[in-house]
Write a protein that holds these residues in place. Structure first.
Motif, PDB file in Angstrom:
ATOM      1  N   ARG A  24       8.129 -25.456 -20.579  1.00  0.00           N
ATOM      2  CA  ARG A  24       7.925 -24.688 -19.609  1.00  0.00           C
ATOM      3  C   ARG A  24       8.604 -24.352 -19.312  1.00  0.00           C
ATOM      4  O   ARG A  24       9.644 -23.665 -18.812  1.00  0.00           O
ATOM      5  CB  ARG A  24       7.607 -26.592 -18.576  1.00  0.00           C
ATOM      6  N   SER A  25       7.185 -23.306 -18.304  1.00  0.00           N
ATOM      7  CA  SER A  25       8.734 -22.198 -17.314  1.00  0.00           C
ATOM      8  C   SER A  25       9.234 -22.853 -15.793  1.00  0.00           C
ATOM      9  O   SER A  25       7.745 -23.066 -15.627  1.00  0.00           O
ATOM     10  CB  SER A  25       7.838 -20.929 -17.002  1.00  0.00           C
ATOM     11  N   PHE A  26       9.965 -22.980 -15.670  1.00  0.00           N
ATOM     12  CA  PHE A  26      10.660 -23.787 -14.407  1.00  0.00           C
ATOM     13  C   PHE A  26      10.300 -22.857 -13.092  1.00  0.00           C
ATOM     14  O   PHE A  26      10.114 -23.704 -12.105  1.00  0.00           O
ATOM     15  CB  PHE A  26      11.563 -24.560 -14.431  1.00  0.00           C
ATOM     16  N   SER A  27      10.536 -21.440 -13.459  1.00  0.00           N
ATOM     17  CA  SER A  27      11.019 -19.961 -12.545  1.00  0.00           C
ATOM     18  C   SER A  27       9.856 -20.390 -11.971  1.00  0.00           C
ATOM     19  O   SER A  27       9.436 -19.485 -10.512  1.00  0.00           O
ATOM     20  CB  SER A  27      10.533 -19.071 -13.298  1.00  0.00           C
ATOM     21  N   SER A  28       8.619 -20.524 -11.836  1.00  0.00           N
ATOM     22  CA  SER A  28       7.191 -20.453 -11.442  1.00  0.00           C
ATOM     23  C   SER A  28       6.748 -21.265 -10.405  1.00  0.00           C
ATOM     24  O   SER A  28       5.271 -21.696  -9.972  1.00  0.00           O
ATOM     25  CB  SER A  28       5.564 -19.808 -12.281  1.00  0.00           C
ATOM     26  N   GLU A  29       7.356 -22.253 -10.909  1.00  0.00           N
ATOM     27  CA  GLU A  29       7.385 -24.243 -10.232  1.00  0.00           C
ATOM     28  C   GLU A  29       7.477 -24.442  -9.147  1.00  0.00           C
ATOM     29  O   GLU A  29       9.118 -23.520  -9.448  1.00  0.00           O
ATOM     30  CB  GLU A  29       7.278 -25.392 -11.060  1.00  0.00           C
ATOM     31  N   LYS A  30       7.093 -24.467  -7.702  1.00  0.00           N
ATOM     32  CA  LYS A  30       7.984 -25.289  -6.969  1.00  0.00           C
ATOM     33  C   LYS A  30       8.457 -26.357  -7.268  1.00  0.00           C
ATOM     34  O   LYS A  30       7.673 -27.632  -7.292  1.00  0.00           O
ATOM     35  CB  LYS A  30       7.135 -25.860  -5.682  1.00  0.00           C
ATOM     36  N   VAL A  31       9.516 -26.714  -6.659  1.00  0.00           N
ATOM     37  CA  VAL A  31      10.255 -27.948  -7.327  1.00  0.00           C
ATOM     38  C   VAL A  31      10.299 -28.963  -6.430  1.00  0.00           C
ATOM     39  O   VAL A  31      11.086 -28.650  -4.988  1.00  0.00           O
ATOM     40  CB  VAL A  31      11.659 -28.061  -8.173  1.00  0.00           C
ATOM     41  N   VAL A  32       9.707 -29.752  -6.202  1.00  0.00           N
ATOM     42  CA  VAL A  32       9.496 -31.104  -5.231  1.00  0.00           C
ATOM     43  C   VAL A  32      10.333 -32.279  -5.130  1.00  0.00           C
ATOM     44  O   VAL A  32      10.264 -32.617  -6.455  1.00  0.00           O
ATOM     45  CB  VAL A  32       8.168 -31.631  -4.973  1.00  0.00           C
ATOM     46  N   GLN A  33      11.485 -32.293  -4.843  1.00  0.00           N
ATOM     47  CA  GLN A  33      12.666 -32.825  -4.400  1.00  0.00           C
ATOM     48  C   GLN A  33      12.277 -34.714  -4.609  1.00  0.00           C
ATOM     49  O   GLN A  33      11.901 -34.550  -3.388  1.00  0.00           O
ATOM     50  CB  GLN A  33      13.615 -32.640  -3.724  1.00  0.00           C
ATOM     51  N   LYS A  34      12.357 -35.607  -5.289  1.00  0.00           N
ATOM     52  CA  LYS A  34      12.115 -36.963  -4.771  1.00  0.00           C
ATOM     53  C   LYS A  34      12.995 -37.624  -4.767  1.00  0.00           C
ATOM     54  O   LYS A  34      13.700 -37.575  -5.311  1.00  0.00           O
ATOM     55  CB  LYS A  34      11.089 -37.390  -5.853  1.00  0.00           C
ATOM     56  N   ASP A  35      13.517 -37.943  -4.103  1.00  0.00           N
ATOM     57  CA  ASP A  35      14.184 -38.787  -3.101  1.00  0.00           C
ATOM     58  C   ASP A  35      14.468 -40.501  -4.517  1.00  0.00           C
ATOM     59  O   ASP A  35      13.597 -41.133  -3.981  1.00  0.00           O
ATOM     60  CB  ASP A  35      14.599 -39.456  -2.203  1.00  0.00           C
ATOM     61  N   CYS A  36      14.836 -39.912  -4.962  1.00  0.00           N
ATOM     62  CA  CYS A  36      15.288 -41.124  -6.161  1.00  0.00           C
ATOM     63  C   CYS A  36      15.228 -42.749  -5.913  1.00  0.00           C
ATOM     64  O   CYS A  36      14.786 -44.316  -6.857  1.00  0.00           O
ATOM     65  CB  CYS A  36      15.566 -40.772  -8.198  1.00  0.00           C
ATOM     66  N   ALA A  37      16.138 -42.632  -4.985  1.00  0.00           N
ATOM     67  CA  ALA A  37      16.953 -44.406  -5.025  1.00  0.00           C
ATOM     68  C   ALA A  37      16.032 -44.086  -3.467  1.00  0.00           C
ATOM     69  O   ALA A  37      16.373 -45.418  -2.019  1.00  0.00           O
ATOM     70  CB  ALA A  37      18.130 -44.256  -3.802  1.00  0.00           C
ATOM     71  N   LEU A  38      14.051 -44.666  -3.449  1.00  0.00           N
ATOM     72  CA  LEU A  38      13.637 -45.165  -2.587  1.00  0.00           C
ATOM     73  C   LEU A  38      13.072 -46.230  -3.039  1.00  0.00           C
ATOM     74  O   LEU A  38      12.315 -46.061  -5.057  1.00  0.00           O
ATOM     75  CB  LEU A  38      12.778 -44.143  -1.823  1.00  0.00           C
ATOM     76  N   LYS A  70      16.786 -35.861  -8.527  1.00  0.00           N
ATOM     77  CA  LYS A  70      16.635 -35.078 -10.430  1.00  0.00           C
ATOM     78  C   LYS A  70      17.377 -34.689 -10.741  1.00  0.00           C
ATOM     79  O   LYS A  70      18.781 -33.575 -11.765  1.00  0.00           O
ATOM     80  CB  LYS A  70      15.822 -34.610 -10.719  1.00  0.00           C
ATOM     81  N   GLN A  71      17.204 -33.501  -9.521  1.00  0.00           N
ATOM     82  CA  GLN A  71      18.682 -32.513  -9.359  1.00  0.00           C
ATOM     83  C   GLN A  71      19.109 -31.845  -8.337  1.00  0.00           C
ATOM     84  O   GLN A  71      19.199 -32.399  -6.885  1.00  0.00           O
ATOM     85  CB  GLN A  71      17.545 -30.709  -9.753  1.00  0.00           C
ATOM     86  N   PHE A  72      20.627 -31.408  -8.689  1.00  0.00           N
ATOM     87  CA  PHE A  72      21.584 -30.651  -7.468  1.00  0.00           C
ATOM     88  C   PHE A  72      21.078 -29.575  -6.334  1.00  0.00           C
ATOM     89  O   PHE A  72      21.039 -28.863  -6.424  1.00  0.00           O
ATOM     90  CB  PHE A  72      22.871 -30.662  -7.965  1.00  0.00           C
ATOM     91  N   PHE A  73      20.845 -29.789  -5.544  1.00  0.00           N
ATOM     92  CA  PHE A  73      20.554 -28.527  -4.394  1.00  0.00           C
ATOM     93  C   PHE A  73      21.312 -28.811  -3.299  1.00  0.00           C
ATOM     94  O   PHE A  73      21.212 -28.099  -2.178  1.00  0.00           O
ATOM     95  CB  PHE A  73      19.401 -29.071  -4.034  1.00  0.00           C
ATOM     96  N   SER A  74      22.497 -30.036  -3.462  1.00  0.00           N
ATOM     97  CA  SER A  74      23.295 -30.147  -1.970  1.00  0.00           C
ATOM     98  C   SER A  74      23.724 -29.115  -1.736  1.00  0.00           C
ATOM     99  O   SER A  74      24.896 -28.849  -2.616  1.00  0.00           O
ATOM    100  CB  SER A  74      23.635 -31.628  -2.189  1.00  0.00           C
ATOM    101  N   LYS A  75      24.392 -28.836  -0.769  1.00  0.00           N
ATOM    102  CA  LYS A  75      25.599 -28.663  -0.660  1.00  0.00           C
ATOM    103  C   LYS A  75      27.197 -28.491  -1.641  1.00  0.00           C
ATOM    104  O   LYS A  75      28.000 -27.752  -1.799  1.00  0.00           O
ATOM    105  CB  LYS A  75      26.051 -28.633   1.147  1.00  0.00           C
ATOM    106  N   THR A  76      27.007 -30.162  -1.472  1.00  0.00           N
ATOM    107  CA  THR A  76      27.765 -30.368  -2.375  1.00  0.00           C
ATOM    108  C   THR A  76      27.998 -29.574  -3.835  1.00  0.00           C
ATOM    109  O   THR A  76      29.861 -29.098  -4.260  1.00  0.00           O
ATOM    110  CB  THR A  76      28.377 -31.511  -3.004  1.00  0.00           C
ATOM    111  N   PHE A  77      27.055 -29.366  -4.325  1.00  0.00           N
ATOM    112  CA  PHE A  77      27.109 -29.360  -6.062  1.00  0.00           C
ATOM    113  C   PHE A  77      26.859 -27.949  -5.887  1.00  0.00           C
ATOM    114  O   PHE A  77      27.520 -26.923  -6.671  1.00  0.00           O
ATOM    115  CB  PHE A  77      25.664 -29.386  -6.730  1.00  0.00           C
ATOM    116  N   GLN A  78      26.695 -26.856  -4.614  1.00  0.00           N
ATOM    117  CA  GLN A  78      26.732 -25.682  -4.115  1.00  0.00           C
ATOM    118  C   GLN A  78      28.360 -25.141  -4.365  1.00  0.00           C
ATOM    119  O   GLN A  78      28.577 -24.668  -4.841  1.00  0.00           O
ATOM    120  CB  GLN A  78      26.254 -24.990  -3.212  1.00  0.00           C
ATOM    121  N   GLY A  79      29.046 -25.902  -3.929  1.00  0.00           N
ATOM    122  CA  GLY A  79      30.095 -25.721  -3.533  1.00  0.00           C
ATOM    123  C   GLY A  79      30.695 -25.880  -5.072  1.00  0.00           C
ATOM    124  O   GLY A  79      31.780 -25.463  -5.209  1.00  0.00           O
TER     125      GLY A  79
END
Ligand SMILES: CCCCCCCCCC(=O)SCCNC(=O)CCNC(=O)[C@H](O)C(C)(C)COP(=O)(O)OP(=O)(O)OC[C@H]1O[C@@H](n2cnc3c(N)ncnc32)[C@H](O)[C@@H]1OP(=O)(O)O
Length: 231
Positions: A24-38, A70-79
């Motif tokens: 699958r090409s991920f580049s063209s897909e809009k990634v919707v981040q689901k909070d898995c801790a709910l 599932k994926q890290f997009f947080s400021k922490t991970f960017q750091g």
């Protein structure tokens, strides 16, 4: 609606990639981040009850529910990437997923963590799914170690900043039945320079069974050292 462990095993999985099939090409897909801790429909009554109980404790600000993706997009991970990784050496990033969140709902790790800053403590309420089996009917030791590492690691990073596991010493005392809910209780015990000492235990929800205990050493990362280059 709650689904039992057996029901989860009967649920057909999502289509799996075949060897040689186009990726699958991920580049063209809009990634919707689901909070898995709910809560999701796979959560048992025990896990829901613990979640509801601690959401109430969050109301006065003493506890904080930690979102999880599932994926890290947080400021922490960017750091983390900017300071510690050589970008030219990072491979497969577009397919990367947090290991503990890489299962379909209910089959692997279902969990929520709560953090208490005053106590430097993280509680993880964990439901262990049927795909985490080790000995028949029980959870794999590596799966338990994974969640002890994640819980103590979250505690270390919340309390002390970006750190990685240098040592994790576990005593497995009683096996954990598959599809049960357990409580992982971790606490920052001591800080010595860049060293963060964290301990944790895994107990049954009724607290009668001590399943495992661990002590962990985390080292705060040094921005002057790259993690990927040989030193
Ligand atoms: C909010 C996000 C939450 C995410 C939670 C997820 C948690 C998951 C965490 C993980 O699984 S991390 C993955 C597994 N861990 C690794 O891959 C780490 C591999 N190891 C390393 O990269 C380096 O060894 C490490 C970064 C841990 C330390 O390297 P450094 O070069 O920064 O430290 P250095 O070697 O200079 O050691 C600093 C101090 O720690 C001590 N030390 C290091 N490793 C040790 C060890 N294993 N045992 C005892 N002491 C140790 C070392 O002796 C020294 O003590 P002194 O300052 O007193 O001289």
């Amino acid at each position: 609606m709650l689904r039992s462990c057996a029901a989860l095993l009967r649920t057909p999985g999502a289509p799996r990639g075949r060897p040689g099939a186009p990726r699958r090409s991920f580049s063209s897909e809009k990634v919707v981040q689901k909070d898995c801790a709910l809560p999701n429909p796979s959560w048992s009554k025990d896990l829901r009850l613990l979640f509801d109980q601690f959401m109430k404790k969050c109301e006065d600000g003493s506890w904080k529910r930690l979102p999880s993706y599932k994926q890290f997009f947080s400021k922490t991970f960017q750091g983390f990437q900017t300071l510690y990784l050589d970008p030219s050496l990072v491979k497969g990033e577009e397919h990367a997923q947090l290991f503990t969140r890489s299962f379909e709902d209910g089959l692997g790790f279902e969990y929520v963590m709560f953090y208490n800053d005053a106590e430097k403590r993280v509680l993880c309420f964990l439901q262990v799914g049927p795909h985490l089996q080790g000995a028949p009917g029980f959870v794999h030791g590596g799966a338990i170690a994974t969640m002890m590492d994640s819980t103590t690691g979250t505690c270390a990073c919340r309390a002390g900043g970006i750190a990685m596991t240098a040592n994790l010493n576990i005593n497995f005392k009683r096996p954990i039945p598959l599809c049960s809910v357990v409580v992982i209780d971790s606490q920052l015990d001591k800080v010595e320079g860049r060293k963060l000492f964290v301990s944790c235990n895994v107990r049954s929800v009724d607290e009668k069974t001590l399943h495992s205990e661990a002590s962990a050493l985390f080292i705060k990362l040094d921005p002057d050292k790259s993690l990927r280059k040989k030193r």
